[in-house]
Design an enzyme around this catalytic site. Structure first.
Site, PDB file in Angstrom:
ATOM      1  N   ASP A   1       0.860  -1.187   0.000  1.00  0.00           N
ATOM      2  CA  ASP A   1       0.000   0.000   0.000  1.00  0.00           C
ATOM      3  C   ASP A   1       0.888   1.226   0.000  1.00  0.00           C
ATOM      4  O   ASP A   1       1.995   1.202   0.556  1.00  0.00           O
ATOM      5  CB  ASP A   1      -0.902   0.016   1.231  1.00  0.00           C
ATOM      6  CG  ASP A   1      -2.017  -1.017   1.168  1.00  0.00           C
ATOM      7  OD1 ASP A   1      -2.393  -1.427   0.055  1.00  0.00           O
ATOM      8  OD2 ASP A   1      -2.520  -1.406   2.237  1.00  0.00           O
TER       9      ASP A   1
ATOM     10  N   ASP B   1      -6.983  -1.499  -4.571  1.00  0.00           N
ATOM     11  CA  ASP B   1      -8.037  -1.108  -3.621  1.00  0.00           C
ATOM     12  C   ASP B   1      -8.975  -0.069  -4.243  1.00  0.00           C
ATOM     13  O   ASP B   1     -10.187  -0.108  -4.021  1.00  0.00           O
ATOM     14  CB  ASP B   1      -7.425  -0.523  -2.344  1.00  0.00           C
ATOM     15  CG  ASP B   1      -6.578  -1.514  -1.578  1.00  0.00           C
ATOM     16  OD1 ASP B   1      -6.798  -2.729  -1.713  1.00  0.00           O
ATOM     17  OD2 ASP B   1      -5.672  -1.066  -0.842  1.00  0.00           O
TER      18      ASP B   1
END
Length: 173
Positions: free
Chosen positions: A122, A138
């Site tokens: 991330d 995401d």
């Protein structure tokens, strides 16, 4: 299956592979430029690029539950592929075809990270609202969920428009 439906399915897969490539490329950039580095502030007080190894799901829930995520992702992928394979090629289904390809890209992006690394990379952080750090995969999944809800509540699809998802019954002789 009609030739036109097969072509549409191949287009769905192309969208998924293109989205997957973009996701994996951005994660490679994040590892290369952000890992063990100070965050890069793009918009002060609003948006940063910051490296994080996420071993859970959205918002860090279900930490270290790799087996659960692998099983769930496999089920989602099987359903998406089944739906896209069976989905009519009519014009009113085009958006659903695109959404399916994008959803597959998002699911595969994080799935590949989990299998290869045991965590998901991330790197996008919205500091303005202290939103959890996320990635391109995401964003795909979140976008499709929101768009799906909009279509459910405001779209022009009825229950009969999804009859293609039913398993075919054997006809009596």
């Amino acid at each position: 299956m009609a030739l036109k439906r097969k072509k549409m399915f191949l287009l769905d897969l192309f969208i998924a592979l293109l989205g997957l490539a973009l996701d994996q490329f951005t994660k490679w950039l994040a590892v290369f430029y952000l890992k063990d580095q100070v965050p890069i502030v793009l918009i002060p007080g609003v948006l940063e690029l910051r490296y994080l190894e996420n071993r859970g799901a959205a918002f860090g829930v279900l930490q270290n539950q790799k087996i659960f995520f692998v099983i769930m992702t496999c089920l989602v992928l099987i359903f998406c592929l089944y739906a896209l394979w069976r989905m009519p090629d009519e014009k009113k289904y085009r958006l659903l075809h695109i959404m399916g390809g994008i959803l597959i890209a998002g699911a595969l992006g994080n799935f590949m990270d989990r299998l290869r690394l045991d965590y998901v990379v991330d790197f996008i952080y919205i500091s303005l609202i202290d939103f959890p750090i996320f990635n391109v995969a995401d964003m795909y999944v979140s976008f499709i969920c929101v768009l799906g809800l909009i279509l459910v509540f405001f779209g022009r699809f009825g229950e009969e428009d999804f009859s293609f998802l039913k398993l075919k019954k054997k006809q009596a002789v």
